[in-house]
Design a protein around this motif. Structure first.
Motif, PDB file in Angstrom:
ATOM      1  N   ALA A  50       4.307  22.379  38.133  1.00 31.75           N
ATOM      2  CA  ALA A  50       3.435  22.517  39.298  1.00 31.75           C
ATOM      3  C   ALA A  50       4.226  23.021  40.502  1.00 31.75           C
ATOM      4  O   ALA A  50       3.798  23.948  41.202  1.00 31.75           O
ATOM      5  CB  ALA A  50       2.780  21.179  39.618  1.00 31.75           C
ATOM      6  N   ILE A  51       5.383  22.436  40.741  1.00 36.74           N
ATOM      7  CA  ILE A  51       6.203  22.836  41.889  1.00 36.74           C
ATOM      8  C   ILE A  51       6.645  24.288  41.744  1.00 36.74           C
ATOM      9  O   ILE A  51       6.661  25.048  42.727  1.00 36.74           O
ATOM     10  CB  ILE A  51       7.402  21.882  42.038  1.00 36.74           C
ATOM     11  CG1 ILE A  51       6.913  20.507  42.522  1.00 36.74           C
ATOM     12  CG2 ILE A  51       8.449  22.455  42.998  1.00 36.74           C
ATOM     13  CD1 ILE A  51       7.957  19.417  42.468  1.00 36.74           C
ATOM     14  N   GLN A  52       6.983  24.713  40.537  1.00 39.07           N
ATOM     15  CA  GLN A  52       7.352  26.113  40.325  1.00 39.07           C
ATOM     16  C   GLN A  52       6.209  27.045  40.723  1.00 39.07           C
ATOM     17  O   GLN A  52       6.438  28.101  41.343  1.00 39.07           O
ATOM     18  CB  GLN A  52       7.731  26.336  38.859  1.00 39.07           C
ATOM     19  CG  GLN A  52       9.051  25.694  38.459  1.00 39.07           C
ATOM     20  CD  GLN A  52       9.321  25.793  36.960  1.00 39.07           C
ATOM     21  OE1 GLN A  52       8.413  26.063  36.165  1.00 39.07           O
ATOM     22  NE2 GLN A  52      10.570  25.564  36.576  1.00 39.07           N
ATOM     23  N   ASP A  53       4.977  26.665  40.378  1.00 40.32           N
ATOM     24  CA  ASP A  53       3.833  27.502  40.740  1.00 40.32           C
ATOM     25  C   ASP A  53       3.581  27.487  42.245  1.00 40.32           C
ATOM     26  O   ASP A  53       3.263  28.528  42.846  1.00 40.32           O
ATOM     27  CB  ASP A  53       2.580  27.038  39.995  1.00 40.32           C
ATOM     28  CG  ASP A  53       2.467  27.680  38.622  1.00 40.32           C
ATOM     29  OD1 ASP A  53       3.232  28.617  38.330  1.00 40.32           O
ATOM     30  OD2 ASP A  53       1.595  27.250  37.837  1.00 40.32           O
ATOM     31  N   TYR A  54       3.705  26.323  42.876  1.00 42.08           N
ATOM     32  CA  TYR A  54       3.531  26.278  44.330  1.00 42.08           C
ATOM     33  C   TYR A  54       4.621  27.099  45.027  1.00 42.08           C
ATOM     34  O   TYR A  54       4.343  27.786  46.019  1.00 42.08           O
ATOM     35  CB  TYR A  54       3.561  24.826  44.823  1.00 42.08           C
ATOM     36  CG  TYR A  54       2.419  23.978  44.326  1.00 42.08           C
ATOM     37  CD1 TYR A  54       1.121  24.463  44.272  1.00 42.08           C
ATOM     38  CD2 TYR A  54       2.641  22.656  43.911  1.00 42.08           C
ATOM     39  CE1 TYR A  54       0.072  23.667  43.811  1.00 42.08           C
ATOM     40  CE2 TYR A  54       1.600  21.861  43.450  1.00 42.08           C
ATOM     41  CZ  TYR A  54       0.325  22.373  43.397  1.00 42.08           C
ATOM     42  OH  TYR A  54      -0.709  21.585  42.943  1.00 42.08           O
ATOM     43  N   ASP A  55       5.841  27.040  44.497  1.00 39.88           N
ATOM     44  CA  ASP A  55       6.916  27.865  45.056  1.00 39.88           C
ATOM     45  C   ASP A  55       6.521  29.342  45.035  1.00 39.88           C
ATOM     46  O   ASP A  55       6.704  30.067  46.028  1.00 39.88           O
ATOM     47  CB  ASP A  55       8.205  27.689  44.246  1.00 39.88           C
ATOM     48  CG  ASP A  55       8.883  26.343  44.445  1.00 39.88           C
ATOM     49  OD1 ASP A  55       8.542  25.645  45.420  1.00 39.88           O
ATOM     50  OD2 ASP A  55       9.758  26.007  43.623  1.00 39.88           O
ATOM     51  N   LYS A  56       6.007  29.795  43.897  1.00 39.25           N
ATOM     52  CA  LYS A  56       5.625  31.201  43.759  1.00 39.25           C
ATOM     53  C   LYS A  56       4.478  31.544  44.695  1.00 39.25           C
ATOM     54  O   LYS A  56       4.487  32.606  45.349  1.00 39.25           O
ATOM     55  CB  LYS A  56       5.225  31.486  42.314  1.00 39.25           C
ATOM     56  CG  LYS A  56       4.861  32.933  42.038  1.00 39.25           C
ATOM     57  CD  LYS A  56       6.050  33.869  42.166  1.00 39.25           C
ATOM     58  CE  LYS A  56       5.703  35.270  41.729  1.00 39.25           C
ATOM     59  NZ  LYS A  56       6.837  36.210  41.860  1.00 39.25           N
ATOM     60  N   ALA A  57       3.487  30.665  44.789  1.00 41.09           N
ATOM     61  CA  ALA A  57       2.359  30.916  45.692  1.00 41.09           C
ATOM     62  C   ALA A  57       2.842  31.064  47.126  1.00 41.09           C
ATOM     63  O   ALA A  57       2.397  31.955  47.861  1.00 41.09           O
ATOM     64  CB  ALA A  57       1.340  29.787  45.583  1.00 41.09           C
ATOM     65  N   ILE A  58       3.778  30.215  47.533  1.00 43.67           N
ATOM     66  CA  ILE A  58       4.296  30.245  48.904  1.00 43.67           C
ATOM     67  C   ILE A  58       5.127  31.500  49.144  1.00 43.67           C
ATOM     68  O   ILE A  58       5.060  32.100  50.223  1.00 43.67           O
ATOM     69  CB  ILE A  58       5.087  28.956  49.191  1.00 43.67           C
ATOM     70  CG1 ILE A  58       4.124  27.762  49.289  1.00 43.67           C
ATOM     71  CG2 ILE A  58       5.917  29.091  50.460  1.00 43.67           C
ATOM     72  CD1 ILE A  58       4.802  26.406  49.226  1.00 43.67           C
ATOM     73  N   ARG A  59       5.904  31.922  48.137  1.00 48.28           N
ATOM     74  CA  ARG A  59       6.664  33.169  48.308  1.00 48.28           C
ATOM     75  C   ARG A  59       5.729  34.362  48.484  1.00 48.28           C
ATOM     76  O   ARG A  59       5.995  35.264  49.290  1.00 48.28           O
ATOM     77  CB  ARG A  59       7.576  33.392  47.097  1.00 48.28           C
ATOM     78  CG  ARG A  59       8.839  32.543  47.106  1.00 48.28           C
ATOM     79  CD  ARG A  59       9.870  33.068  46.137  1.00 48.28           C
ATOM     80  NE  ARG A  59       9.415  32.973  44.759  1.00 48.28           N
ATOM     81  CZ  ARG A  59       9.609  31.909  43.978  1.00 48.28           C
ATOM     82  NH1 ARG A  59      10.247  30.848  44.464  1.00 48.28           N
ATOM     83  NH2 ARG A  59       9.171  31.896  42.737  1.00 48.28           N
ATOM     84  N   LEU A  60       4.627  34.364  47.743  1.00 46.33           N
ATOM     85  CA  LEU A  60       3.683  35.473  47.840  1.00 46.33           C
ATOM     86  C   LEU A  60       2.861  35.417  49.124  1.00 46.33           C
ATOM     87  O   LEU A  60       2.495  36.460  49.672  1.00 46.33           O
ATOM     88  CB  LEU A  60       2.741  35.464  46.628  1.00 46.33           C
ATOM     89  CG  LEU A  60       3.377  35.843  45.293  1.00 46.33           C
ATOM     90  CD1 LEU A  60       2.421  35.529  44.149  1.00 46.33           C
ATOM     91  CD2 LEU A  60       3.748  37.325  45.282  1.00 46.33           C
ATOM     92  N   ASP A  61       2.564  34.196  49.594  1.00 48.54           N
ATOM     93  CA  ASP A  61       1.741  34.038  50.805  1.00 48.54           C
ATOM     94  C   ASP A  61       2.293  32.874  51.621  1.00 48.54           C
ATOM     95  O   ASP A  61       1.814  31.744  51.506  1.00 48.54           O
ATOM     96  CB  ASP A  61       0.282  33.804  50.432  1.00 48.54           C
ATOM     97  CG  ASP A  61      -0.635  33.746  51.651  1.00 48.54           C
ATOM     98  OD1 ASP A  61      -0.122  33.844  52.784  1.00 48.54           O
ATOM     99  OD2 ASP A  61      -1.870  33.602  51.471  1.00 48.54           O
ATOM    100  N   PRO A  62       3.286  33.130  52.477  1.00 49.80           N
ATOM    101  CA  PRO A  62       3.917  32.043  53.257  1.00 49.80           C
ATOM    102  C   PRO A  62       2.973  31.377  54.252  1.00 49.80           C
ATOM    103  O   PRO A  62       3.329  30.330  54.802  1.00 49.80           O
ATOM    104  CB  PRO A  62       5.055  32.759  53.988  1.00 49.80           C
ATOM    105  CG  PRO A  62       5.296  34.003  53.214  1.00 49.80           C
ATOM    106  CD  PRO A  62       3.968  34.417  52.675  1.00 49.80           C
ATOM    107  N   ALA A  63       1.787  31.946  54.464  1.00 54.26           N
ATOM    108  CA  ALA A  63       0.828  31.342  55.393  1.00 54.26           C
ATOM    109  C   ALA A  63      -0.185  30.456  54.679  1.00 54.26           C
ATOM    110  O   ALA A  63      -1.122  29.962  55.316  1.00 54.26           O
ATOM    111  CB  ALA A  63       0.105  32.440  56.172  1.00 54.26           C
ATOM    112  N   MET A  64      -0.030  30.238  53.387  1.00 58.98           N
ATOM    113  CA  MET A  64      -0.985  29.432  52.621  1.00 58.98           C
ATOM    114  C   MET A  64      -0.675  27.951  52.842  1.00 58.98           C
ATOM    115  O   MET A  64       0.081  27.319  52.107  1.00 58.98           O
ATOM    116  CB  MET A  64      -0.915  29.790  51.130  1.00 58.98           C
ATOM    117  CG  MET A  64      -2.008  29.143  50.289  1.00 58.98           C
ATOM    118  SD  MET A  64      -1.844  29.521  48.510  1.00 58.98           S
ATOM    119  CE  MET A  64      -2.375  31.230  48.481  1.00 58.98           C
ATOM    120  N   GLY A  65      -1.273  27.401  53.884  1.00 59.24           N
ATOM    121  CA  GLY A  65      -0.953  26.032  54.271  1.00 59.24           C
ATOM    122  C   GLY A  65      -1.242  25.019  53.193  1.00 59.24           C
ATOM    123  O   GLY A  65      -0.466  24.063  52.995  1.00 59.24           O
TER     124      GLY A  65
END
Length: 335
Positions: free
Chosen positions: A107-122
């Motif tokens: 799960a954390i790996q996926d959240y890491d990727k989501a944040i790298r792609l969209d750093p504004a995704m609160g």
């Protein structure tokens, strides 16, 4: 929240798919079964470009996740990501599916990727904070909640979850501040009322705690743990008759609840009815034979001749509240 993200999708390639596309995107308030069927129709048609198919897989995955079918959801998120490797929301939501399966590292790996792609995704920061909190990494969780509320100061769940992390670290002042803010943002937020009520009970502010737990019971009248929490708070405040009624209601709603038996045993201890207390602690111990609170409470109840002091009895109540704050809490991931 999730279905509301499915509103700005590409137009279908063929007119006969227009209804399926509308329903696949969650429009017209269709039943979730029809949404899944419609997305499946779009996927099987093989008439759409990759970016459109990625959307259909994402929407079907989200419907599966809402239904609790996490393996199916992950398979569809996998396909959406294969078709669109930059699909930040799909990474975030796949992370949530892994979280629900208690696969926190993935799960954390996926959240890491989501944040790298969209750093504004609160809400991705908030979700990653939940995963870190579940692993006991509270400082990292708080850092993520800090970023989540900076990006979205209206995210009540991020404030609530940060408050719970502060409570777990023993910082009750900051915990209360965060629960206060969560409730200001969402006056119907039952979990925040529960968490704040439990902390206020720990700090001995029983009347304030009871007011919060009154609100919790109004919001979640069918939730046995709400009645159990108020039972304990009322008992510590000396309101033994209404406390007993609350525990009885908790056991009516959830007849085998060890927490409710334990709480009612505490009430009977304060009422000076050791035989009834012993019976309730016995019932709790049949479910959880190693519960230190039930074992200690039963030991007190077995002592005769007035040797049990009021302070000793109240130790049981405080320990039960502290345990309840952990046992009753549930993270509330943003999607």
């Amino acid at each position: 929240m999730v279905l509301s993200t499915m509103t700005a999708l590409a137009s279908p390639a063929a007119a006969e798919l227009s209804n399926e596309w509308r329903w696949c995107t969650g429009k017209d308030n269709v039943a979730i079964e029809l949404l899944i069927k419609s997305c499946t129709h779009v996927i099987k048609s093989a008439r759409e470009p990759a970016e459109h198919l990625a959307t259909a897989f994402y929407n079907r995955a989200t419907a599966h996740r809402i239904q609790g079918w996490y393996d199916r959801a992950i398979q569809d998120y996998d396909e959406a990501i294969r078709l669109d490797p930059e699909y930040a929301l799909a990474y975030n939501d796949r992370g949530t599916a892994y979280s629900r399966k208690a696969q926190l590292r993935r799960a954390i790996q996926d959240y890491d990727k989501a944040i790298r792609l969209d750093p504004a995704m609160g809400f991705a920061f908030s979700n990653r904070g939940n995963a870190y909190a579940s692993r006991g990494e509270l400082d990292r969780a708080i850092q993520d909640y800090d970023e989540a509320v900076r990006l979205d100061p209206s995210n009540a769940s991020a404030f609530n979850n940060r408050g719970y992390a502060h409570r777990s670290k023993g910082d009750l002042k900051r915990a209360l501040q965060d629960f206060d803010q969560a409730i200001r943002l969402d006056p119907g937020y039952a979990l925040a009322f529960k968490n704040r009520g439990l902390v206020l009970t720990i700090t001995g502010e029983h009347e304030r705690a009871i007011r919060d737990l009154d609100q919790l019971v109004r919001l979640e009248a069918r939730n046995a743990t709400a009645w159990t929490a108020r039972c304990l708070a009322r008992a510590l405040a000396g309101r033994l008759t209404p406390a007993l009624a609350d525990c009885n209601e908790a056991l009516r709603l959830q007849p085998g609840s060890p927490d409710a038996f334990e709480a009612r045993g505490f009430v009977y201890l304060k009422l000076g009815q050791p035989d009834r207390a012993i019976a309730d602690y016995d019932a709790a111990l049949r479910v959880d034979p190693r519960s230190p609170r039930s074992l200690y409470g039963r030991g007190l109840a077995k002592r005769q001749g007035g040797d049990v002091t009021e302070s000793e009895v109240d130790i049981i109540g405080v320990k039960s509240i502290k345990s309840a704050a952990a046992e009753f809490a549930r993270v509330d991931p943003r999607p």
